[in-house]
Design a protein around this motif. Sequence first.
Motif, PDB file in Angstrom:
ATOM      1  N   GLN A  32       0.845  -1.266  -0.124  1.00  0.00           N
ATOM      2  CA  GLN A  32       0.128   0.005  -0.068  1.00  0.00           C
ATOM      3  C   GLN A  32       0.999   1.291   0.055  1.00  0.00           C
ATOM      4  N   ASP A  37      -0.633   4.774  -1.026  1.00  0.00           N
ATOM      5  CA  ASP A  37      -1.958   4.834  -0.130  1.00  0.00           C
ATOM      6  C   ASP A  37      -1.431   4.761   1.126  1.00  0.00           C
ATOM      7  N   VAL A  38      -1.206   5.936   1.632  1.00  0.00           N
ATOM      8  CA  VAL A  38      -0.460   5.953   3.100  1.00  0.00           C
ATOM      9  C   VAL A  38      -1.818   5.442   4.110  1.00  0.00           C
ATOM     10  N   ALA A  39      -2.863   5.946   4.052  1.00  0.00           N
ATOM     11  CA  ALA A  39      -3.927   5.594   4.859  1.00  0.00           C
ATOM     12  C   ALA A  39      -4.077   4.092   5.187  1.00  0.00           C
ATOM     13  N   GLU A  40      -4.191   3.224   3.840  1.00  0.00           N
ATOM     14  CA  GLU A  40      -4.333   2.001   3.832  1.00  0.00           C
ATOM     15  C   GLU A  40      -3.127   1.278   4.576  1.00  0.00           C
ATOM     16  N   VAL A  42      -1.103   2.513   6.684  1.00  0.00           N
ATOM     17  CA  VAL A  42      -0.953   2.580   8.204  1.00  0.00           C
ATOM     18  C   VAL A  42      -2.035   1.622   8.585  1.00  0.00           C
ATOM     19  N   ALA A  43      -3.220   1.428   8.189  1.00  0.00           N
ATOM     20  CA  ALA A  43      -4.286   0.567   8.674  1.00  0.00           C
ATOM     21  C   ALA A  43      -3.756  -0.897   8.740  1.00  0.00           C
ATOM     22  N   GLN A  74       7.232   9.427   6.305  1.00  0.00           N
ATOM     23  CA  GLN A  74       6.222   9.819   6.270  1.00  0.00           C
ATOM     24  C   GLN A  74       5.821  11.062   7.359  1.00  0.00           C
ATOM     25  N   ASP A  76       2.772  12.200   7.551  1.00  0.00           N
ATOM     26  CA  ASP A  76       1.242  11.613   8.113  1.00  0.00           C
ATOM     27  C   ASP A  76       1.176  11.784   9.617  1.00  0.00           C
ATOM     28  N   ALA A  78      -0.991   9.654  11.431  1.00  0.00           N
ATOM     29  CA  ALA A  78      -1.048   8.460  11.875  1.00  0.00           C
ATOM     30  C   ALA A  78      -0.017   7.404  11.667  1.00  0.00           C
ATOM     31  N   ALA A  79       0.671   7.716  10.546  1.00  0.00           N
ATOM     32  CA  ALA A  79       1.881   7.057  10.377  1.00  0.00           C
ATOM     33  C   ALA A  79       3.020   7.138  11.412  1.00  0.00           C
TER      34      ALA A  79
END
Length: 98
Positions: A32, A37-40, A42-43, A74, A76, A78-79
Motif C-alpha cells: 500500500q 496509499d498511506v492511509a491503507e 497505516v491500517a 512519512q 502523516d 497516523a504514520a
Amino acid sequence: MIEAGQAALDSIGRDTDHKRAAVIYADVAQSQFQIGDVAEGVAYARRALESAQRTESTWGLRHLTTVEKTLAGQQDQAARELLGDLIATRLALGTSPS
C-alpha cells in the motif's frame, strides 16, 4: 501483491494464526505504501503490529522493519504515531531492527 495478501489472509485463521497474519499484514502494508496509499498502509501495518503484539512475535516484528523504515519518511500523523508504537513495542520485546 495486495490481492495475493488478501487471499493469504482469507486462507489462514486470523483469530488463531496471529504470527502468519502479522507477516501478511506487513507485506500488504508495504504494498500500500509503494502505491502511495498511506492511509491503507497505516491500517494494515497497525493490524500487523497488533497481531505481533498478541503473540509477542519477534518474527512478526522483524518483518515490520521495512514498514518501519517507510514510516520514518512519512509526514502523516497516523504514520508517525504508528512508527512510535512500533519502536516502543520493539524495545519492550527486546528486538532490534534488521
